[in-house]
Design a protein around this motif. Structure first.
Motif, PDB file in Angstrom:
ATOM      1  N   THR A 105       0.859  -1.181   0.000  1.00 61.72           N
ATOM      2  CA  THR A 105       0.000   0.000   0.000  1.00 61.72           C
ATOM      3  C   THR A 105       0.896   1.232   0.000  1.00 61.72           C
ATOM      4  OG1 THR A 105      -0.070   0.256   2.411  1.00 61.72           O
ATOM      5  CG2 THR A 105      -1.696  -1.240   1.424  1.00 61.72           C
ATOM      6  N   ALA A 106       0.261   2.396  -0.007  1.00 61.29           N
ATOM      7  CA  ALA A 106       1.018   3.647   0.076  1.00 61.29           C
ATOM      8  C   ALA A 106       1.789   3.729   1.387  1.00 61.29           C
ATOM      9  CB  ALA A 106       0.074   4.838  -0.066  1.00 61.29           C
ATOM     10  N   ARG A 107       1.342   3.024   2.404  1.00 64.00           N
ATOM     11  CA  ARG A 107       1.999   3.056   3.721  1.00 64.00           C
ATOM     12  C   ARG A 107       3.140   2.071   3.864  1.00 64.00           C
ATOM     13  NH1 ARG A 107      -2.925   3.751   8.024  1.00 64.00           N
ATOM     14  NH2 ARG A 107      -3.521   5.834   7.343  1.00 64.00           N
ATOM     15  N   GLY A 108       3.262   1.141   2.902  1.00 62.99           N
ATOM     16  CA  GLY A 108       4.361   0.190   2.991  1.00 62.99           C
ATOM     17  C   GLY A 108       3.947  -1.210   2.594  1.00 62.99           C
ATOM     18  N   THR A 109       4.813  -2.141   2.925  1.00 59.89           N
ATOM     19  CA  THR A 109       4.634  -3.549   2.551  1.00 59.89           C
ATOM     20  C   THR A 109       4.581  -4.385   3.815  1.00 59.89           C
ATOM     21  OG1 THR A 109       5.825  -3.189   0.484  1.00 59.89           O
ATOM     22  CG2 THR A 109       5.705  -5.450   1.276  1.00 59.89           C
ATOM     23  N   ARG A 110       3.673  -5.359   3.832  1.00 58.55           N
ATOM     24  CA  ARG A 110       3.582  -6.248   4.993  1.00 58.55           C
ATOM     25  C   ARG A 110       3.283  -7.665   4.528  1.00 58.55           C
ATOM     26  NH1 ARG A 110      -0.863  -2.954   5.105  1.00 58.55           N
ATOM     27  NH2 ARG A 110       0.000  -1.590   6.668  1.00 58.55           N
ATOM     28  N   ALA A 111       3.883  -8.621   5.197  1.00 57.11           N
ATOM     29  CA  ALA A 111       3.608 -10.036   4.944  1.00 57.11           C
ATOM     30  C   ALA A 111       2.436 -10.449   5.826  1.00 57.11           C
ATOM     31  CB  ALA A 111       4.832 -10.888   5.252  1.00 57.11           C
ATOM     32  N   LEU A 112       1.461 -11.115   5.228  1.00 57.86           N
ATOM     33  CA  LEU A 112       0.260 -11.535   5.947  1.00 57.86           C
ATOM     34  C   LEU A 112       0.203 -13.060   5.936  1.00 57.86           C
ATOM     35  CD1 LEU A 112      -2.137  -8.969   4.262  1.00 57.86           C
ATOM     36  CD2 LEU A 112      -0.959  -8.733   6.442  1.00 57.86           C
ATOM     37  N   ARG A 113       0.268 -13.649   7.107  1.00 54.02           N
ATOM     38  CA  ARG A 113       0.275 -15.106   7.241  1.00 54.02           C
ATOM     39  C   ARG A 113      -1.127 -15.635   7.531  1.00 54.02           C
ATOM     40  NH1 ARG A 113       4.797 -12.975   8.342  1.00 54.02           N
ATOM     41  NH2 ARG A 113       6.822 -13.959   8.040  1.00 54.02           N
ATOM     42  N   ALA A 114      -1.287 -16.928   7.451  1.00 59.76           N
ATOM     43  CA  ALA A 114      -2.580 -17.560   7.714  1.00 59.76           C
ATOM     44  C   ALA A 114      -3.142 -17.053   9.038  1.00 59.76           C
ATOM     45  CB  ALA A 114      -2.426 -19.077   7.731  1.00 59.76           C
ATOM     46  N   GLY A 115      -4.409 -16.699   9.019  1.00 58.96           N
ATOM     47  CA  GLY A 115      -5.084 -16.182  10.205  1.00 58.96           C
ATOM     48  C   GLY A 115      -5.144 -14.667  10.248  1.00 58.96           C
ATOM     49  N   THR A 116      -4.341 -13.988   9.435  1.00 63.70           N
ATOM     50  CA  THR A 116      -4.362 -12.529   9.420  1.00 63.70           C
ATOM     51  C   THR A 116      -5.626 -12.046   8.721  1.00 63.70           C
ATOM     52  OG1 THR A 116      -1.954 -12.466   9.279  1.00 63.70           O
ATOM     53  CG2 THR A 116      -3.131 -10.441   8.703  1.00 63.70           C
ATOM     54  N   GLN A 117      -6.271 -11.060   9.314  1.00 64.59           N
ATOM     55  CA  GLN A 117      -7.491 -10.501   8.746  1.00 64.59           C
ATOM     56  C   GLN A 117      -7.309  -9.006   8.553  1.00 64.59           C
ATOM     57  OE1 GLN A 117     -11.365 -10.444  11.035  1.00 64.59           O
ATOM     58  NE2 GLN A 117     -11.879 -11.928   9.437  1.00 64.59           N
ATOM     59  N   ARG A 118      -7.793  -8.495   7.420  1.00 65.68           N
ATOM     60  CA  ARG A 118      -7.704  -7.067   7.109  1.00 65.68           C
ATOM     61  C   ARG A 118      -9.094  -6.548   6.762  1.00 65.68           C
ATOM     62  NH1 ARG A 118      -4.176  -3.933   8.008  1.00 65.68           N
ATOM     63  NH2 ARG A 118      -3.690  -3.112   5.963  1.00 65.68           N
ATOM     64  N   VAL A 119      -9.351  -5.305   7.132  1.00 66.69           N
ATOM     65  CA  VAL A 119     -10.624  -4.641   6.853  1.00 66.69           C
ATOM     66  C   VAL A 119     -10.315  -3.396   6.035  1.00 66.69           C
ATOM     67  CG1 VAL A 119     -12.593  -3.464   7.909  1.00 66.69           C
ATOM     68  CG2 VAL A 119     -11.606  -5.486   9.014  1.00 66.69           C
ATOM     69  N   PHE A 120     -11.162  -3.092   5.054  1.00 64.27           N
ATOM     70  CA  PHE A 120     -10.927  -1.896   4.246  1.00 64.27           C
ATOM     71  C   PHE A 120     -12.236  -1.200   3.897  1.00 64.27           C
ATOM     72  CE2 PHE A 120     -11.522  -5.338   1.326  1.00 64.27           C
ATOM     73  CZ  PHE A 120     -12.279  -4.802   0.286  1.00 64.27           C
ATOM     74  N   ALA A 121     -12.109   0.078   3.585  1.00 60.26           N
ATOM     75  CA  ALA A 121     -13.247   0.915   3.210  1.00 60.26           C
ATOM     76  C   ALA A 121     -13.161   1.254   1.725  1.00 60.26           C
ATOM     77  CB  ALA A 121     -13.209   2.208   4.039  1.00 60.26           C
ATOM     78  N   PRO A 122     -14.242   1.790   1.153  1.00 54.81           N
ATOM     79  CA  PRO A 122     -14.171   2.218  -0.242  1.00 54.81           C
ATOM     80  C   PRO A 122     -13.004   3.189  -0.422  1.00 54.81           C
ATOM     81  CG  PRO A 122     -16.431   2.320   0.532  1.00 54.81           C
ATOM     82  CD  PRO A 122     -15.559   2.036   1.738  1.00 54.81           C
ATOM     83  N   GLY A 123     -12.352   3.108  -1.561  1.00 56.02           N
ATOM     84  CA  GLY A 123     -11.223   3.989  -1.834  1.00 56.02           C
ATOM     85  C   GLY A 123      -9.888   3.398  -1.450  1.00 56.02           C
ATOM     86  N   TYR A 124      -9.877   2.250  -0.826  1.00 55.62           N
ATOM     87  CA  TYR A 124      -8.635   1.616  -0.418  1.00 55.62           C
ATOM     88  C   TYR A 124      -7.929   1.044  -1.644  1.00 55.62           C
ATOM     89  CZ  TYR A 124      -5.384  -1.141   2.321  1.00 55.62           C
ATOM     90  OH  TYR A 124      -4.259  -1.663   2.869  1.00 55.62           O
ATOM     91  N   VAL A 125      -6.654   1.371  -1.798  1.00 54.90           N
ATOM     92  CA  VAL A 125      -5.871   0.908  -2.941  1.00 54.90           C
ATOM     93  C   VAL A 125      -4.696   0.097  -2.429  1.00 54.90           C
ATOM     94  CG1 VAL A 125      -4.461   1.640  -4.904  1.00 54.90           C
ATOM     95  CG2 VAL A 125      -6.553   2.899  -4.334  1.00 54.90           C
ATOM     96  N   HIS A 126      -4.502  -1.081  -3.025  1.00 59.29           N
ATOM     97  CA  HIS A 126      -3.387  -1.930  -2.620  1.00 59.29           C
ATOM     98  C   HIS A 126      -3.075  -2.942  -3.713  1.00 59.29           C
ATOM     99  CE1 HIS A 126      -5.756  -5.598  -0.982  1.00 59.29           C
ATOM    100  NE2 HIS A 126      -6.432  -4.985  -1.925  1.00 59.29           N
ATOM    101  N   GLU A 127      -2.021  -3.692  -3.484  1.00 56.78           N
ATOM    102  CA  GLU A 127      -1.655  -4.808  -4.345  1.00 56.78           C
ATOM    103  C   GLU A 127      -1.381  -5.994  -3.434  1.00 56.78           C
ATOM    104  OE1 GLU A 127       1.542  -5.954  -7.835  1.00 56.78           O
ATOM    105  OE2 GLU A 127       2.046  -4.331  -6.457  1.00 56.78           O
ATOM    106  N   VAL A 128      -1.836  -7.168  -3.847  1.00 58.64           N
ATOM    107  CA  VAL A 128      -1.595  -8.387  -3.086  1.00 58.64           C
ATOM    108  C   VAL A 128      -0.817  -9.340  -3.991  1.00 58.64           C
ATOM    109  CG1 VAL A 128      -2.657 -10.335  -1.878  1.00 58.64           C
ATOM    110  CG2 VAL A 128      -3.710  -8.070  -1.768  1.00 58.64           C
ATOM    111  N   VAL A 129       0.254  -9.930  -3.456  1.00 59.57           N
ATOM    112  CA  VAL A 129       1.121 -10.806  -4.233  1.00 59.57           C
ATOM    113  C   VAL A 129       1.516 -11.998  -3.371  1.00 59.57           C
ATOM    114  CG1 VAL A 129       3.351 -10.951  -5.442  1.00 59.57           C
ATOM    115  CG2 VAL A 129       2.074  -8.806  -5.466  1.00 59.57           C
ATOM    116  N   ASN A 130       1.659 -13.145  -4.020  1.00 53.25           N
ATOM    117  CA  ASN A 130       2.226 -14.297  -3.325  1.00 53.25           C
ATOM    118  C   ASN A 130       3.718 -14.303  -3.641  1.00 53.25           C
ATOM    119  OD1 ASN A 130       3.109 -16.674  -2.257  1.00 53.25           O
ATOM    120  ND2 ASN A 130       1.554 -17.961  -3.205  1.00 53.25           N
ATOM    121  N   ASP A 131       4.523 -13.752  -2.740  1.00 57.01           N
ATOM    122  CA  ASP A 131       5.981 -13.711  -2.879  1.00 57.01           C
ATOM    123  C   ASP A 131       6.647 -14.950  -2.286  1.00 57.01           C
ATOM    124  OD1 ASP A 131       6.173 -11.248  -4.159  1.00 57.01           O
ATOM    125  OD2 ASP A 131       6.209 -10.132  -2.279  1.00 57.01           O
ATOM    126  N   ALA A 132       5.841 -15.833  -1.714  1.00 55.96           N
ATOM    127  CA  ALA A 132       6.382 -17.021  -1.041  1.00 55.96           C
ATOM    128  C   ALA A 132       6.628 -18.151  -2.049  1.00 55.96           C
ATOM    129  CB  ALA A 132       5.413 -17.475   0.037  1.00 55.96           C
TER     130      ALA A 132
END
Length: 174
Positions: A105-132
């Motif tokens: 995201t504009a705020r940085g990069t984070r690795a999200l492991r199994a069990g991690t949950q994220r919530v977002f509102a309209p207008g949220y921009v991001h990219e999701v990648v499987n780097d593993a």
């Protein structure tokens, strides 16, 4: 000091049915949508047999719908990503069910492991990648159902994306 207990003063709320809220059949709050995602994630028998891995394109399957919302199951083989995108007018919750996904995201990069949950509102921009090196699976709940997924160039700052509030607060993507 009064010795009357709150129960003696107010009475037993269970004896006043008109004061009790009827249980909701479908989620209506952020917390309830997050709870829906957690309960679906916990019920592996509902989704695990459906997961497919496709090396040529990201695989996804609409798992469930309700009044105004959709639940999607996605798989990600190593190297697959969503591209930088938004979700139009939709809010959402997404949960990593297996593997590890990277969110940018504009705020940085984070690795999200199994069990991690994220919530977002309209207008949220991001990219999701499987780097593993292992496949990953994620669950996405959108409200209202996802009707658009505008794509943005990697160089586009969140401040330049119409309708964003730079980084609305969490993440997801189908």
């Amino acid at each position: 000091m009064n010795s009357d207990s709150d129960l003696q003063i107010a009475g037993d709320i269970l004896e006043v049915p008109h004061l009790l809220q009827a249980p909701r059949e479908h989620p209506a709050t952020v917390a309830e949508f997050a709870g829906l995602a957690r309960s679906v994630a916990a019920d592996r028998a509902e989704w695990e047999h459906l997961v497919r891995y496709d090396a040529t394109a990201r695989w996804y399957h609409r798992l469930r719908t309700g009044p105004g919302y959709e639940v999607w199951l996605l798989s990600w083989v190593p190297g697959q990503g969503s591209g930088r995108h938004g979700h139009g007018p939709s809010s959402g919750v997404w949960t990593v069910l297996g593997g590890t996904l990277t969110e940018r995201t504009a705020r940085g990069t984070r690795a999200l492991r199994a069990g991690t949950q994220r919530v977002f509102a309209p207008g949220y921009v991001h990219e999701v990648v499987n780097d593993a090196l292992e496949p990953a699976v994620s669950l996405h709940v959108y409200y209202p159902g996802l009707t658009e997924m505008p794509m943005y160039s990697p160089q586009c700052s969140a401040a330049a994306v119409p309708g964003t509030d730079a980084d609305a607060g969490a993440a997801p993507a189908r």
